[in-house]
Write an enzyme that holds these catalytic residues in place. Structure first.
Site, mmCIF file in Angstrom:
data_model
loop_
_atom_site.group_PDB
_atom_site.id
_atom_site.type_symbol
_atom_site.label_atom_id
_atom_site.label_comp_id
_atom_site.label_asym_id
_atom_site.label_seq_id
_atom_site.Cartn_x
_atom_site.Cartn_y
_atom_site.Cartn_z
ATOM 1 C CG ASP A 52 -1.668 1.163 1.497
ATOM 2 O OD1 ASP A 52 -2.235 1.673 0.517
ATOM 3 O OD2 ASP A 52 -1.737 1.621 2.657
ATOM 4 C CG ASP A 86 -1.438 7.574 0.598
ATOM 5 O OD1 ASP A 86 -0.429 8.229 0.269
ATOM 6 O OD2 ASP A 86 -2.449 7.460 -0.111
ATOM 7 C CG HIS A 104 -11.169 19.521 5.787
ATOM 8 N ND1 HIS A 104 -10.060 19.831 5.040
ATOM 9 C CD2 HIS A 104 -12.150 20.371 5.386
ATOM 10 C CE1 HIS A 104 -10.351 20.827 4.212
ATOM 11 N NE2 HIS A 104 -11.609 21.169 4.390
ATOM 12 N N GLY A 105 -10.356 17.862 10.152
ATOM 13 C CA GLY A 105 -10.308 16.796 11.143
ATOM 14 C C GLY A 105 -10.150 15.415 10.528
ATOM 15 C CG ASN A 155 -8.092 1.620 -2.739
ATOM 16 O OD1 ASN A 155 -7.779 0.814 -3.606
ATOM 17 N ND2 ASN A 155 -8.912 1.317 -1.737
ATOM 18 C CB CYS A 211 -8.136 1.557 -7.464
ATOM 19 S SG CYS A 211 -9.905 1.943 -7.503
ATOM 20 C CG HIS A 241 -12.337 3.175 -10.513
ATOM 21 N ND1 HIS A 241 -11.544 2.053 -10.642
ATOM 22 C CD2 HIS A 241 -12.400 3.720 -11.742
ATOM 23 C CE1 HIS A 241 -11.174 1.913 -11.898
ATOM 24 N NE2 HIS A 241 -11.669 2.906 -12.594
ATOM 25 C CG ASP A 246 -1.725 2.348 6.551
ATOM 26 O OD1 ASP A 246 -2.216 1.969 5.469
ATOM 27 O OD2 ASP A 246 -1.735 3.536 6.927
#
Ligand SMILES: [Mg+2]
Ligand SMILES: [Zn+2]
Length: 206
Positions: free
Chosen positions: A8, A10, A22-23, A59, A97, A99, A141
């Site tokens: 992954d 991030d 935005h928390g 993603n 991805c 989407h 993660d």
């Protein structure tokens, strides 16, 4: 056939960003915010040394949600590969991805097969790179990473400092990883030790 380590992005390769206004904790959306997590280059090089192909499966719904342009995404990728290259690390391939089922951008509003927890990205990578999924690892993660890895038939490592708030979610979602590690470098050590054990086991049975 080859073996793969699917990663992954991030929270595994680069630090997550906290958007206080935005928390929320989310991906970096500017190159300034993009920072590699310490030990990542070393870990990638170790996977390569162990004979794995190293592949990103991520993603990235930012474009679908209207936070990110194609240009910025390309710049982020360039920043990542540049930072990795400084320590001689690189990916064999990257799969994303774009989407999202609730996308604002129409062409990205797809209920696709590639968005994790679905295993589409891993299946595509395995096909393209001739990787045996049963000899491969998925490291992420999030529980969706674990789910995608399991559905693809890989062993899985969940990264993070877990408290057991997550354990009931693992039960609920049938997303128990094979291992938990604090970061990618520790995960690489784990994979290495597993590989040694397996080699020993095979030698013993001969
Ligand atoms: Mg993540
Ligand atoms: Zn998708």
């Amino acid at each position: 056939m080859d073996r793969g380590v699917f990663l992954d992005r991030d929270g595994v390769i680069n630090e997550l960003v906290y958007y206080a206004e935005h928390g929320v904790i989310d991906s970096p959306f500017t190159t300034k915010q993009f920072r590699l997590i310490p030990g990542v280059c070393e870990a990638i090089n170790e996977f390569h040394e162990l004979g794995f192909k190293v592949v990103i499966v991520s993603n990235q719904p930012g474009m679908a949600k209207g936070y990110l342009t194609q240009e910025t995404f390309a710049r982020l990728r360039k920043k990542m590969s540049g930072d990795l290259a400084k320590e001689g690390a690189s990916f064999d391939r990257e799969y994303y991805c774009f989407h999202h089922p609730e996308a604002k951008v129409k062409r990205l509003k797809v209920n696709c097969e590639c968005r994790k927890p679905r295993p589409g990205l891993l299946l595509q990578a395995a096909k393209d790179l001739d990787v045996d999924l049963s000899q491969s690892w998925m490291i992420g993660d999030g529980l969706t990473d674990v789910q995608a890895g399991k559905s693809a038939g890989c062993r899985t490592i969940l990264l993070g400092k877990m408290k057991c708030e997550l354990c009931h979610l693992m039960d609920e979602q049938d997303a128990h990883p094979d291992f938990i590690a604090p970061n990618l470098l520790e995960a690489a050590n784990l994979v290495k030790s597993q590989k040694t054990q397996r080699t020993k086991a095979t030698q013993q049975t001969k």
